[in-house]
Write a protein that holds these residues in place. Structure first.
Motif, PDB file in Angstrom:
ATOM      1  N   VAL A 168       0.324  -4.952  -1.230  1.00  0.00           N
ATOM      2  CA  VAL A 168      -0.565  -5.674  -2.145  1.00  0.00           C
ATOM      3  C   VAL A 168      -0.995  -4.768  -3.293  1.00  0.00           C
ATOM      4  CG1 VAL A 168      -2.824  -6.783  -2.358  1.00  0.00           C
ATOM      5  CG2 VAL A 168      -1.384  -7.276  -0.380  1.00  0.00           C
ATOM      6  N   LEU A 169      -1.341  -3.531  -2.987  1.00  0.00           N
ATOM      7  CA  LEU A 169      -1.767  -2.591  -4.022  1.00  0.00           C
ATOM      8  C   LEU A 169      -0.632  -2.285  -4.996  1.00  0.00           C
ATOM      9  CD1 LEU A 169      -3.920  -0.174  -1.831  1.00  0.00           C
ATOM     10  CD2 LEU A 169      -4.730  -1.933  -3.403  1.00  0.00           C
ATOM     11  N   LYS A 170       0.575  -2.144  -4.478  1.00  0.00           N
ATOM     12  CA  LYS A 170       1.743  -1.918  -5.342  1.00  0.00           C
ATOM     13  C   LYS A 170       1.971  -3.125  -6.246  1.00  0.00           C
ATOM     14  CE  LYS A 170       3.948   2.034  -5.046  1.00  0.00           C
ATOM     15  NZ  LYS A 170       4.235   2.828  -6.276  1.00  0.00           N
ATOM     16  N   ALA A 171       1.843  -4.312  -5.680  1.00  0.00           N
ATOM     17  CA  ALA A 171       2.023  -5.531  -6.474  1.00  0.00           C
ATOM     18  C   ALA A 171       0.953  -5.631  -7.556  1.00  0.00           C
ATOM     19  CB  ALA A 171       1.977  -6.761  -5.565  1.00  0.00           C
ATOM     20  N   ALA A 172      -0.266  -5.198  -7.228  1.00  0.00           N
ATOM     21  CA  ALA A 172      -1.344  -5.220  -8.215  1.00  0.00           C
ATOM     22  C   ALA A 172      -1.003  -4.332  -9.410  1.00  0.00           C
ATOM     23  CB  ALA A 172      -2.647  -4.767  -7.564  1.00  0.00           C
ATOM     24  N   LEU A 173      -0.555  -3.119  -9.143  1.00  0.00           N
ATOM     25  CA  LEU A 173      -0.193  -2.214 -10.236  1.00  0.00           C
ATOM     26  C   LEU A 173       0.938  -2.798 -11.072  1.00  0.00           C
ATOM     27  CD1 LEU A 173      -0.278   1.521  -9.072  1.00  0.00           C
ATOM     28  CD2 LEU A 173      -1.571   0.415 -10.880  1.00  0.00           C
ATOM     29  N   ALA A 174       1.922  -3.361 -10.408  1.00  0.00           N
ATOM     30  CA  ALA A 174       3.065  -3.938 -11.120  1.00  0.00           C
ATOM     31  C   ALA A 174       2.628  -5.083 -12.028  1.00  0.00           C
ATOM     32  CB  ALA A 174       4.107  -4.428 -10.121  1.00  0.00           C
TER      33      ALA A 174
ATOM     34  N   GLY B  87      -0.239  -5.168 -13.556  1.00  0.00           N
ATOM     35  CA  GLY B  87      -1.206  -4.669 -14.531  1.00  0.00           C
ATOM     36  C   GLY B  87      -2.642  -4.671 -14.050  1.00  0.00           C
ATOM     37  N   VAL B  88      -2.833  -4.889 -12.756  1.00  0.00           N
ATOM     38  CA  VAL B  88      -4.186  -4.907 -12.177  1.00  0.00           C
ATOM     39  C   VAL B  88      -4.505  -3.487 -11.711  1.00  0.00           C
ATOM     40  CG1 VAL B  88      -5.672  -5.906 -10.403  1.00  0.00           C
ATOM     41  CG2 VAL B  88      -3.863  -7.291 -11.441  1.00  0.00           C
ATOM     42  N   ASN B  89      -5.145  -2.716 -12.566  1.00  0.00           N
ATOM     43  CA  ASN B  89      -5.335  -1.300 -12.254  1.00  0.00           C
ATOM     44  C   ASN B  89      -6.790  -0.875 -12.117  1.00  0.00           C
ATOM     45  OD1 ASN B  89      -5.938  -1.535 -14.992  1.00  0.00           O
ATOM     46  ND2 ASN B  89      -5.247   0.541 -15.447  1.00  0.00           N
ATOM     47  N   VAL B  90      -7.729  -1.827 -12.094  1.00  0.00           N
ATOM     48  CA  VAL B  90      -9.128  -1.525 -11.792  1.00  0.00           C
ATOM     49  C   VAL B  90      -9.386  -1.980 -10.360  1.00  0.00           C
ATOM     50  CG1 VAL B  90     -11.541  -1.953 -12.385  1.00  0.00           C
ATOM     51  CG2 VAL B  90      -9.832  -1.757 -14.198  1.00  0.00           C
TER      52      VAL B  90
ATOM     53  N   ASP C 153      -3.012   8.476 -11.208  1.00  0.00           N
ATOM     54  CA  ASP C 153      -3.463   8.447 -12.601  1.00  0.00           C
ATOM     55  C   ASP C 153      -3.310   7.075 -13.248  1.00  0.00           C
ATOM     56  OD1 ASP C 153      -4.157  11.115 -12.513  1.00  0.00           O
ATOM     57  OD2 ASP C 153      -2.223  11.818 -13.262  1.00  0.00           O
ATOM     58  N   LYS C 154      -2.734   6.127 -12.528  1.00  0.00           N
ATOM     59  CA  LYS C 154      -2.528   4.787 -13.074  1.00  0.00           C
ATOM     60  C   LYS C 154      -3.691   3.849 -12.745  1.00  0.00           C
ATOM     61  CE  LYS C 154       2.481   5.240 -12.282  1.00  0.00           C
ATOM     62  NZ  LYS C 154       3.634   4.694 -11.531  1.00  0.00           N
TER      63      LYS C 154
ATOM     64  N   VAL D  76      -1.586 -11.907  -5.528  1.00  0.00           N
ATOM     65  CA  VAL D  76      -1.813 -11.000  -6.655  1.00  0.00           C
ATOM     66  C   VAL D  76      -1.154 -11.553  -7.916  1.00  0.00           C
ATOM     67  CG1 VAL D  76      -1.217  -8.752  -7.632  1.00  0.00           C
ATOM     68  CG2 VAL D  76      -2.094  -8.891  -5.302  1.00  0.00           C
ATOM     69  N   LYS D  77       0.094 -11.970  -7.783  1.00  0.00           N
ATOM     70  CA  LYS D  77       0.829 -12.489  -8.939  1.00  0.00           C
ATOM     71  C   LYS D  77       0.184 -13.757  -9.483  1.00  0.00           C
ATOM     72  CE  LYS D  77       5.206 -10.504  -7.349  1.00  0.00           C
ATOM     73  NZ  LYS D  77       6.563 -10.788  -6.789  1.00  0.00           N
ATOM     74  N   GLU D  78      -0.289 -14.615  -8.579  1.00  0.00           N
ATOM     75  CA  GLU D  78      -0.968 -15.842  -9.009  1.00  0.00           C
ATOM     76  C   GLU D  78      -2.228 -15.506  -9.797  1.00  0.00           C
ATOM     77  OE1 GLU D  78      -3.748 -19.295  -7.002  1.00  0.00           O
ATOM     78  OE2 GLU D  78      -2.031 -18.593  -5.848  1.00  0.00           O
TER      79      GLU D  78
END
Length: 315
Positions: free
Chosen positions: A18-24, A26-29, A59-60, A274-276
């Motif tokens: 889920v965290l990887k999908a978030a970064l992909a 653009g969800v980085n907060v 750092d992302k 996450v994508k939704e």
């Protein structure tokens, strides 16, 4: 918060995906707390394990960590300078140098400690390079101004959604806009209520803390379900999910004159969710008028928290 429940651990392979999908997407907060979970398995432990496996992601991500709650059962707070220093030391020890805490603060104002004292301690920690910025959480407009008179406030966390519009009415949003403070909007889809998937109290997990919240009590639940039903109708007409409609509305509030940047942090338990949630949906002026009309016609019933917790909100 829901990745480290007290009731049992969620496997790392699930949370990491889920965290990887978030970064992909653009969800980085990312928001966490040292009291989300047990003292041995909290948000910080999860982040430490994640950044051990994926050090290139450190750092992302902007991580926002809350602390200060000594006992969740009694809501006993410690916002004293010594308490803040001790809790940050514990947090940094848990992270083990794998990631610097970007924004740090206390989850609520400690009734025993003036906010100026708490912020002064946080400012010293920021100046020493131990944290990147100062976070306030669930505070009122006057407290924000008092805190900002001591040091720069880098972020304010508040519950904001179609389910909780208080910051637009109590001066918090305009104060943050004036002072240039971003707002992180927690619970932006109403703890799942605005997804449309909760149709009865029985749809909440057994033992869920939400069952104790006023908005989910029988005398309020059906009234609030009527609001959700109307939001579902608007979303269906738009061809999007209710959550996408709710999140898009929230993001657009930042574009109004005098408003600060508002960053929703929506919880997700799957890559698909996450994508939704991250999808960009355009809302027309007519869409926004329809949403405003719905909020006026179907006001939310019940407080956001039980009475004891409400005493620490918006002070």
């Amino acid at each position: 918060m829901r990745m480290t429940p007290h009731s049992g651990a969620v496997p790392d392979e699930e949370t990491f995906a889920v965290l990887k999908a978030a970064l992909a997407a653009g969800v980085n907060v990312w928001g966490g707390a040292d009291f989300y979970g047990t003292s041995e398995r909290s948000s910080l432990h999860l982040l430490a394990r994640y950044f051990t496996q994926y050090p290139e992601d450190a750092d992302k991500v902007v991580i926002c960590i809350k602390s200060g709650i000594v006992d969740m059962r009694t809501l006993n707070m410690d916002g004293s300078p010594d308490g803040i220093r001790r809790m940050l030391a514990n947090a940094n020890s848990t992270l083990g140098g794998r990631k610097k805490i970007d924004v740090f603060g206390i989850a609520r104002v400690d009734p025993k400690t003036p906010i100026e004292e708490s912020v002064r301690a946080l400012a010293e920690l920021k100046a020493a390079g131990e944290i990147g910025g100062i976070l306030l959480s669930e505070v009122g407009a006057n407290t924000i101004r008092r805190a900002a008179s001591v040091a720069q406030i880098d972020m304010v966390e508040q519950e904001v959604s179609l389910w909780a519009t208080g910051i637009f009415e109590n001066g918090v949003a305009t104060t943050c806009g004036e002072l240039g403070i971003p707002i992180v909007a927690h619970t932006p889809i109403g703890a799942g209520m605005l997804t449309g998937r909760i149709k009865s109290i029985d749809d909440l997990p057994h033992g869920s803390y939400l069952r104790m919240f006023p908005r989910f009590q029988p005398e309020n639940f059906q009234k609030n379900l009527a609001l959700v039903s109307e939001i579902e109708k608007l979303a269906k007409a738009k061809g999007v999910s209710p959550a996408q409609l709710a999140l898009s509305w929230l993001k657009l509030q930042s574009k109004k004159p005098g408003m600060p940047l508002i960053i929703p942090i929506a919880g997700a338990s799957s890559e698909a969710r996450v994508k939704e949630n991250a999808a960009i949906i355009d809302l027309s002026d007519d869409d926004l008028k329809a949403i405003t009309g719905t909020l006026e016609s179907f006001p939310v019933a019940g407080d956001r928290y039980p009475a004891a917790a409400m005493k620490l909100v918006g002070v």
